[in-house]
Design an enzyme around this catalytic site. Sequence first.
Site, short mmCIF file in Angstrom:
data_model
loop_
_atom_site.label_atom_id
_atom_site.label_comp_id
_atom_site.label_asym_id
_atom_site.label_seq_id
_atom_site.Cartn_x
_atom_site.Cartn_y
_atom_site.Cartn_z
CE LYS A 126 -3.81 2.23 2.54
NZ LYS A 126 -4.60 2.24 3.79
CB SER A 176 -8.02 1.36 5.95
OG SER A 176 -8.64 2.62 5.94
CB SER A 216 -7.84 4.07 2.87
OG SER A 216 -6.98 3.46 3.84
#
Lengths: 489, 496
Positions: B88, B187, B163
Amino acid sequence: MVAFEAVIGLEIHAELLTRSKMFCSCPVVDSTQAEPNVAVCPICAGMPGTLPVINRQAVELALRVALALGCQIHPVSVFARKNYFYPDLPKGYQISQYEQPLAVNGILPIETESGWREIRIRRVHLEEDTGKLSHVHADGEVYSLVDLNRAGVPLLEIVSEPDLRSAQEVRAYAQTLRILLRTLQASSGDMEKGALRIEPNISVRPAGSSTLGTRVEIKNLNSFRSLERAVAYQIEVQVGKLSRGEVVEQETVGWDEAQEITFSQRSKEEAHDYRYFPEPDLPPLVVTPEWVESIRAALPELPWERQRRYVEALGLAPAEARLLVSDPALADFFDRVVGALKRAPARMAATWVTGELLARLNEQGQTLEVLRLSPEGFADLLDRTVEGQINLNTAKGVLQEMCMSGKPAVQIIAERGLEQVSDPEWIARIVAQVLRENPAELDKYRSGKSTLFNWFYGQVMRLTRGKANPQMVREELTRCLEDQVRGES
Amino acid sequence: MSELTDLSVPELLAGMRRGDFSAVEVTRAFLRAIECLEPSLHTLITFTPELAVRMAEEADRRYRAWRHEGSSTEAALPPLLGIPIMIKDVLCLKGVPCTCGSRILQDFVPPYTATAVQRLLDAGVVVLGKTNTDEFAMGSSTENSAFGATRNPWNPEHVPGGSSGGSASAVAARMTPAALGSDTGGSIRQPAAYCGVTGIKPTYGRVSRYGLVAYGSSLDTVGVFARSAAETALFFSLMAGHDPLDSTSAREPVPPVSLPDTPNLNGLRIGVPEEYFISGMSAEVEQAVRNAIAQMEHLGATVQNVRLPHTGYALPVYYLIAPAEASANLARYDGVRFGYRAPAERLWEMFDRTRGNGFGAEVKRRIMLGTYALSAGYYDAYYAQAQKVRTLIRQDFLDAFQQVDVIACPVAPTPAFRIGEHTDDPLAMYLEDIFTLPANLAGIPGLAFPAGFSATGLPIGMQLMSAPFREEILFHTAHAYQQVTDWHTRRPPLTP
């Protein structure tokens, strides 16, 4: 006419003498000397994703100071973020301590004209320093350069209660605190290098009133002299305003070194809202009782205790004691000399250390560490003087050579044949010779110019190359001159 | 060779060890999948094919040397040698841009590597790229990225969640066997549920945050997505453990995750909190989760109700604490030292323009919320009060875990919503996280994994939570469930 009284508290920031920075492993460099940005890493540059780690040595030094001030140590203290924007503050917040500082409620004893006073310490806490900005005007352009060498250097903030009442007391407090920091080897205390920053806050009220007036804080003071002058100036300004019925505005002022006036920097309306909150990247700092006790046990004798011992136990003059204590390295040296003395009294050692030795250091701009003089050797020299092996004057010359060559006194005395001679016949012979060879001076002496005694004395010492026992020379000379005067009458 | 992308991590490792295929072949298979699917899914912000091939070649050298030396011990090989992963784009990898999905960091190349990433590099992984995220991990749909939205491989009209939507989408679409994510309020778990993959949000402090760009420092955790609980556990156990660079990382030992071969949940006590089955949630979600719980009961677990009475306060508490911390964490983006700088004549103008142009709307909203919550006169009423309620929420869980081993509940009230559905309604977006926020506030671990599908073919996830540092029991439970179900093996329509 109403009498006014000044009420002054001090915030002092001291750079701690750690090897590395407060929250990263960057070395602490002298930011007045080093090339800009040589001691910077992603952590102290505040780069994304980096995290602080508490410097254990900084905590230990802070605990030393807090314990020396008799503070109560919080077993759990909390770091907090102090938020404000400035280009010298890489993270946009400074990691400090706020609601739960490392230590609270201490005492700093200071010596004033009217004796010793205990100034209360409100709190002692740890924080990190900011970077340094240089504002450059070059080629018609104005810009600022950021140096982060200093960013993240550990700072100890020591906040007093508003217990001080005059500029002189403020100076005494600041100087005593500096001596303490140096004695504890916690900070260099160099004000001109910014290692010790003193911010007094001053208010004035009618004498005897128990309410506090509006306070003004003074920043950028880089010497004790400017500290004292700035405080005296602010008191005068505030007393003037109040006497004229004007009000004092809460503000932060700077000190103009050249004009010796304060100027406004920030008013109350411009004061920041720092939005403090506990630093989530650091768990609460836990200080165990064992840790505290081990640091307490290792504390050296504190300056005010030392000063009392010098006067009370060693019989030193108060001024000498104060002078010695003001320089911890010198006082340590003195203590070792006293420890090694066999015959000479401690008072003599004090006179020599604060007199001859200090003069030698000052005139050569040297520090004790570079002198090749051991305290034991110095004590030996004093003992030999007391024993009468050499006279005082000779001893001064021997000391000079000891400092330069590192040779022991005994060797210098032997090599240069300096040993004091106390043979009465030999001294009588020389005295007679001097009187015989200087009939003109003798005549003047006889006719009443008694100050020539010292001249005759000097002649005798010159002929004996300083080796003659001065006491015996004086006695013999006195006797002979009196004979001469009596013979005349 | 496209079937390589269907193999599990243990199968890939076994194949590379035996020499059935090389690490470069494995990596190239995933690179091809990325090239094929990336235009429709947009899972990556930075694609690093050259780096991946170099790393795979190095892995092959080590495999060859190992075979040459006579394959003496398995321990001589790093445990994930040649396994591709994605990271990420809020986790730093030295020399590769780390944008956090933000314009303000679009050119930022960190000179350091996050500890969690480094531990996997040490285990031999190959990095395929940095995945898309809501800006600074603030969002629940991966629509708040300065570099465009990621799509859900089960239906590209829908969001992948957020996210960590790029990571979840890429794992689901078989563009990578695993991907790292971060979870501050859900997330990892919510996109895992939306994309039908398994994702672990570890105990706070279990995995180092060093090198994770901070959002809400007291809530941020680093975790991982994979296709099964067993694979997720493998990555997790290699990342976990104390890190001297993160003072909030725990010193608790990390027991090796050993998962039984037979599905058996005898003795496991499952708690079901009524506060997590609310009116207004999707009936399909509720049914799927209740079915899964029944299945676990069938495997030997006992099920009882538990109370988590302060659950309703989690959302407001979170939206005070996380933005407050974010408002300080994001203050460093001032254009002075790194990242984007807007041209300006004067210093404060430069600050204003850099931050004004550099940050997106949601980030600005949270900075303002947080600044307000910390302001003089409001701190006690907002931030300090929120911290007190947070303690109550944590206590709810600790009390519940006196009675049960795991708590089972939904991950989100609905399956993945449509792209654009909530973009004009921040509150509706915030509600997507109501079942995941409490674990962050309490600092406990949560595991999300697939438990069914909606009538429209979108995955439905369920969540298991446990007491702090008991991640193993989450993996154990989900692994047993995955041995008797096949939800986690289903392929989305968009796959290689």
